[in-house]
Scaffold this motif. Structure first.
Motif, PDB file in Angstrom:
ATOM      1  N   ILE A 113       0.844  -1.210   0.000  1.00 32.92           N
ATOM      2  CA  ILE A 113       0.000   0.000   0.000  1.00 32.92           C
ATOM      3  C   ILE A 113       0.873   1.252   0.000  1.00 32.92           C
ATOM      4  N   ASP A 114       1.982   1.184  -0.683  1.00 33.31           N
ATOM      5  CA  ASP A 114       2.929   2.299  -0.671  1.00 33.31           C
ATOM      6  C   ASP A 114       2.278   3.605  -1.139  1.00 33.31           C
ATOM      7  N   LYS A 115       1.450   3.555  -2.187  1.00 33.41           N
ATOM      8  CA  LYS A 115       0.809   4.767  -2.698  1.00 33.41           C
ATOM      9  C   LYS A 115      -0.159   5.352  -1.684  1.00 33.41           C
ATOM     10  N   VAL A 116      -0.912   4.496  -1.009  1.00 32.33           N
ATOM     11  CA  VAL A 116      -1.878   4.972  -0.011  1.00 32.33           C
ATOM     12  C   VAL A 116      -1.152   5.676   1.123  1.00 32.33           C
ATOM     13  N   VAL A 117      -0.099   5.044   1.632  1.00 33.91           N
ATOM     14  CA  VAL A 117       0.667   5.638   2.724  1.00 33.91           C
ATOM     15  C   VAL A 117       1.293   6.954   2.282  1.00 33.91           C
ATOM     16  N   HIS A 118       1.754   6.991   1.040  1.00 32.94           N
ATOM     17  CA  HIS A 118       2.377   8.214   0.517  1.00 32.94           C
ATOM     18  C   HIS A 118       1.384   9.372   0.526  1.00 32.94           C
ATOM     19  N   ASN A 119       0.145   9.136   0.076  1.00 30.00           N
ATOM     20  CA  ASN A 119      -0.850  10.208   0.031  1.00 30.00           C
ATOM     21  C   ASN A 119      -1.214  10.708   1.422  1.00 30.00           C
ATOM     22  N   ILE A 120      -1.337   9.783   2.373  1.00 30.12           N
ATOM     23  CA  ILE A 120      -1.654  10.203   3.746  1.00 30.12           C
ATOM     24  C   ILE A 120      -0.485  10.958   4.352  1.00 30.12           C
ATOM     25  N   ARG A 121       0.737  10.479   4.087  1.00 27.73           N
ATOM     26  CA  ARG A 121       1.930  11.152   4.611  1.00 27.73           C
ATOM     27  C   ARG A 121       2.019  12.582   4.054  1.00 27.73           C
ATOM     28  N   GLU A 122       1.789  12.730   2.766  1.00 33.16           N
ATOM     29  CA  GLU A 122       1.847  14.054   2.149  1.00 33.16           C
ATOM     30  C   GLU A 122       0.717  14.947   2.642  1.00 33.16           C
ATOM     31  N   SER A 123      -0.438  14.348   2.962  1.00 36.39           N
ATOM     32  CA  SER A 123      -1.550  15.129   3.498  1.00 36.39           C
ATOM     33  C   SER A 123      -1.198  15.721   4.855  1.00 36.39           C
ATOM     34  N   VAL A 124      -0.578  14.903   5.694  1.00 32.63           N
ATOM     35  CA  VAL A 124      -0.176  15.393   7.018  1.00 32.63           C
ATOM     36  C   VAL A 124       0.897  16.461   6.877  1.00 32.63           C
ATOM     37  N   TYR A 178      -5.076  24.107  -3.269  1.00 36.84           N
ATOM     38  CA  TYR A 178      -3.664  23.723  -3.296  1.00 36.84           C
ATOM     39  C   TYR A 178      -3.411  22.345  -2.676  1.00 36.84           C
ATOM     40  N   TYR A 179      -4.434  21.806  -2.028  1.00 36.71           N
ATOM     41  CA  TYR A 179      -4.300  20.484  -1.404  1.00 36.71           C
ATOM     42  C   TYR A 179      -4.756  19.434  -2.414  1.00 36.71           C
ATOM     43  N   ASN A 180      -3.829  18.666  -2.965  1.00 35.69           N
ATOM     44  CA  ASN A 180      -4.152  17.721  -4.041  1.00 35.69           C
ATOM     45  C   ASN A 180      -3.671  16.301  -3.784  1.00 35.69           C
ATOM     46  N   THR A 181      -3.384  15.983  -2.515  1.00 36.19           N
ATOM     47  CA  THR A 181      -2.934  14.607  -2.203  1.00 36.19           C
ATOM     48  C   THR A 181      -3.924  13.878  -1.301  1.00 36.19           C
ATOM     49  N   CYS A 182      -5.163  14.335  -1.291  1.00 38.12           N
ATOM     50  CA  CYS A 182      -6.162  13.665  -0.442  1.00 38.12           C
ATOM     51  C   CYS A 182      -6.434  12.258  -0.972  1.00 38.12           C
ATOM     52  N   PRO A 183      -6.348  11.228  -0.118  1.00 41.82           N
ATOM     53  CA  PRO A 183      -6.608   9.858  -0.575  1.00 41.82           C
ATOM     54  C   PRO A 183      -8.055   9.711  -1.058  1.00 41.82           C
ATOM     55  N   SER A 184      -8.255   8.814  -2.001  1.00 44.13           N
ATOM     56  CA  SER A 184      -9.608   8.523  -2.493  1.00 44.13           C
ATOM     57  C   SER A 184     -10.348   7.669  -1.464  1.00 44.13           C
ATOM     58  N   GLU A 185     -11.638   7.484  -1.694  1.00 43.01           N
ATOM     59  CA  GLU A 185     -12.440   6.675  -0.781  1.00 43.01           C
ATOM     60  C   GLU A 185     -11.894   5.251  -0.701  1.00 43.01           C
ATOM     61  N   ALA A 210      -6.432   1.827   3.782  1.00 38.50           N
ATOM     62  CA  ALA A 210      -5.666   2.275   4.948  1.00 38.50           C
ATOM     63  C   ALA A 210      -6.306   1.790   6.246  1.00 38.50           C
ATOM     64  N   GLU A 211      -7.621   1.757   6.269  1.00 37.80           N
ATOM     65  CA  GLU A 211      -8.323   1.290   7.468  1.00 37.80           C
ATOM     66  C   GLU A 211      -8.050  -0.193   7.724  1.00 37.80           C
ATOM     67  N   LYS A 212      -8.044  -0.982   6.668  1.00 39.51           N
ATOM     68  CA  LYS A 212      -7.753  -2.417   6.812  1.00 39.51           C
ATOM     69  C   LYS A 212      -6.306  -2.638   7.259  1.00 39.51           C
ATOM     70  N   ILE A 213      -5.381  -1.877   6.681  1.00 38.73           N
ATOM     71  CA  ILE A 213      -3.976  -2.014   7.046  1.00 38.73           C
ATOM     72  C   ILE A 213      -3.756  -1.597   8.495  1.00 38.73           C
ATOM     73  N   ALA A 214      -4.441  -0.544   8.932  1.00 37.89           N
ATOM     74  CA  ALA A 214      -4.302  -0.099  10.322  1.00 37.89           C
ATOM     75  C   ALA A 214      -4.763  -1.189  11.286  1.00 37.89           C
ATOM     76  N   ARG A 215      -5.848  -1.867  10.935  1.00 39.13           N
ATOM     77  CA  ARG A 215      -6.314  -2.974  11.784  1.00 39.13           C
ATOM     78  C   ARG A 215      -5.298  -4.112  11.795  1.00 39.13           C
ATOM     79  N   PHE A 216      -4.659  -4.341  10.638  1.00 42.74           N
ATOM     80  CA  PHE A 216      -3.629  -5.379  10.547  1.00 42.74           C
ATOM     81  C   PHE A 216      -2.406  -5.015  11.390  1.00 42.74           C
ATOM     82  N   LEU A 217      -2.024  -3.731  11.382  1.00 41.27           N
ATOM     83  CA  LEU A 217      -0.814  -3.307  12.085  1.00 41.27           C
ATOM     84  C   LEU A 217      -1.018  -3.161  13.587  1.00 41.27           C
ATOM     85  N   GLU A 218      -2.249  -2.998  14.028  1.00 37.75           N
ATOM     86  CA  GLU A 218      -2.498  -2.698  15.444  1.00 37.75           C
ATOM     87  C   GLU A 218      -1.885  -3.718  16.391  1.00 37.75           C
ATOM     88  N   PRO A 219      -2.112  -5.033  16.201  1.00 37.05           N
ATOM     89  CA  PRO A 219      -1.478  -5.985  17.131  1.00 37.05           C
ATOM     90  C   PRO A 219       0.044  -5.947  17.082  1.00 37.05           C
TER      91      PRO A 219
END
Length: 584
Positions: free
Chosen positions: A250-261, A323-330, A336-345
């Motif tokens: 999910i490198d692209k997904v993480v990249h968009n969230i990272r750039e958003s922050v 000017y904000y153009n890195t917002c992740p799509s739905e 990202a939500e599924k990966i977060a659940r996977f990473l939590e434990p």
């Protein structure tokens, strides 16, 4: 009488000063000041000038406090020569004698040597084995440093972590050279015969390092159980490899969230605009945003977790900010939500493993099943789980029949290592008995009880008494729910009279660290000491500063660094949200 009392006035304020500074001075200085007070009348009656004596001790205290300030706050040695600093000290005492940076460097060096000798003495006295962690670190100038950390249980049954060395390792660097370096460090500390395990990451040079350590004639033979349990692989490093592979998907997904922050934190205007978006969310209480460090997946998890809570706010921001153009799509948010659940434990496991002041060896099997034989011993020596838990894990992994056979093999190995502790204890007892019986010149060296230990009675049958390990394993387990926060070392401290050899074995095994986090935490301090403004600091001075910092004040945990990545936007003045915003 008034004249005699007057002679004590200078010592009254000295006593007050010592009381105020008691938390910052060691016993040596406090005793020195107390001795001055106790001998005041003698000196006064002899007509001696005690003002010079007072000045000497106060100057020594002043220098010591300056050195501790340099160590504690990572000040440069030139701190003592700063004009404003000297003006402050001159204001407090016009007779103060300033010191140079070279003097400060010398005082820190002496303090390091004094604390080192004190720690060497403490390590010499502990009855338990010592476990090690080690890792390599590159400074800003690409100089390599090897950090060596000792883990042991002290006389009060408290788990201790002490950095023994932060030494420069010039090229060439390979496993054989690092092994020789480590051996020389252990000999310097006098603990080469007290080592139990070493925890290392999976770098290839560590395989050679361990092989050379095992073959070393003055080190390998001293390792318990024929070196079978010497190497422990870093559990956090293994988890990191697993997680990093998952994050690549999910490198692209993480990249968009990272750039958003990054975008939100880029300016005050953006922060205020994002705060307005957060205020539109119902039941939104937290306004924290977290930036990650790509090389540390746990910070990436924290970034995903906090960003998912602000999912609607990011979407709203993309609608009102051109000017904000890195917002992740739905779809990307859902991934990202599924990966977060996977990473939590994995996140919680890593946090649990990274502790340095509580046993972690007994935790790995609880969450991972099987990892290392000696770590399985640790879970058996946890009175809440014992051998039954290992058998339970084996059954889940391999099925019923295989579970029983594997558990038996593990139990047999546990008895083998326990037998070694019994033999070692018997040898020590025999030596102590010989020392006691020969304490006087006219002692009789003949043993009247020689042969009694192997004597077989024809009247009394053979003893069927059970060993300490038999009794421990057969006794009921503590309820793991009722004793969730059990102090395992405290349990064995209470059992040391009942199970002397078994408690000593538990003491050694439970002190094994399952990660190299303790050594890695020293790198954050190393980065401050050898920063871009102090990159030319000599290696021996860097070691003195870092080790003294650890021994006197401790090293901050990695969590302290994670806190710097989190920004709470609640702290912004909301009234500024109505102020005109700059166009971007």
């Amino acid at each position: 009488m008034e004249e005699e009392l007057g002679e004590f006035e200078d010592f009254e304020w000295l006593m007050s000063l010592l009381q105020v500074l008691r938390g910052d001075l060691d016993a040596r200085h406090l005793q020195c000041g107390q001795n001055l007070i106790n001998t005041r009348m003698v000196l006064g009656k002899k007509g001696q000038n005690v003002k010079g004596v007072i000045t000497t001790i106060l100057l020594e205290i002043y220098r010591e406090l300056l050195a501790k300030a340099i160590v504690d706050h990572n000040y440069s040695f030139s701190f003592v020569e700063h004009a404003s600093n000297r003006r402050l000290h001159a204001y407090l005492n016009r007779d103060v004698k300033f010191i140079s940076r070279n003097t400060a460097k010398s005082i820190v060096g002496k303090m390091y040597q004094r604390e080192k000798e004190s720690l060497k003495h403490a390590l010499e006295l502990i009855p338990s084995k010592i476990c090690l962690t080690s890792d390599l670190w590159s400074s800003i100038t690409s100089d390599e440093y090897m950090v060596l950390t000792a883990h042991y249980v002290d006389e009060n049954w408290v788990l201790q972590k002490k950095i023994l060395s932060f030494s420069n390792v010039p090229p060439p660097r390979n496993g054989a050279i690092l092994a020789d370096k480590l051996i020389s460090l252990l000999k310097e500390w006098g603990i080469e015969k007290k080592i139990f395990t070493i925890t290392l990451d999976n770098a290839s040079y560590n395989d050679t390092l361990v092989a050379n350590l095992k073959k070393h004639p003055s080190f390998g033979p001293c390792l318990p159980c024929n070196c079978n349990f010497f190497r422990v692989r870093c559990g956090a490093h293994i988890l990191n490899l697993i997680v990093q592979e998952g994050l690549k998907v999910i490198d692209k997904v993480v990249h968009n969230i990272r750039e958003s922050v990054k975008y939100v934190r880029g300016s005050d205007a953006r922060k205020l605009r994002f705060v307005e978006c957060l205020r539109e969310l119902p039941f939104q209480t937290s306004k924290k945003v977290c930036q990650d460090m790509p090389t540390r997946w746990n910070s990436t998890y924290t970034m995903l977790e906090t960003s998912l809570k602000h999912r609607s706010a990011f979407l709203h921001l993309s609608m009102i900010d051109p000017y904000y153009n890195t917002c992740p799509s739905e779809e990307e948010w859902n991934i990202a939500e599924k990966i977060a659940r996977f990473l939590e434990p994995f996140f919680h496991i890593t946090t649990l493993f990274s502790g340095s002041y509580y046993p972690t060896a007994n935790l790995y099997s609880i969450v991972c099943g099987e990892f290392n034989v000696v770590l399985s011993f640790a879970i058996i020596l946890d009175p809440r789980y014992k051998l039954q838990f290992v058998e339970f894990c084996y059954e889940k992994l391999y099925g019923n029949e295989v579970a029983v056979s594997r558990a038996k093999i593990l139990r047999d190995k546990l008895y083998v290592i326990f037998k070694g502790y019994l033999q070692h204890s018997t040898g020590n007892s025999r030596t102590m008995a010989q020392m006691s019986s020969c304490g006087t010149p006219d002692c009789d060296t003949r043993d009247d009880l020689e042969g009694f230990d192997t004597f077989t009675s024809r009247l009394v049958g053979p003893s069927t008494s059970k060993s300490q390990l038999d009794i421990y394993l057969e006794e009921s387990r503590l309820n793991h729910r009722e004793h969730e926060n059990l102090n395992v070392l405290g349990f064995w401290k209470e059992q040391c009279n009942r199970f002397p050899e078994l408690s000593l074995m538990a003491r050694d095994i439970l002190s094994i660290p399952i990660t190299t986090v303790a050594s890695e935490s020293a790198f954050s301090i190393g980065g401050c000491i050898l920063g871009k403004y102090r990159s030319s600091l000599l290696p021996q001075n860097a070691e003195a500063l870092l080790c003294s910092r650890d021994w006197l004040f401790g090293v901050p945990d990695a969590q302290d660094e994670d806190d710097r990545l989190v920004e709470d936007l609640e702290n912004l003045c909301i009234s500024q949200s109505d102020a005109p915003m700059d166009d971007e």
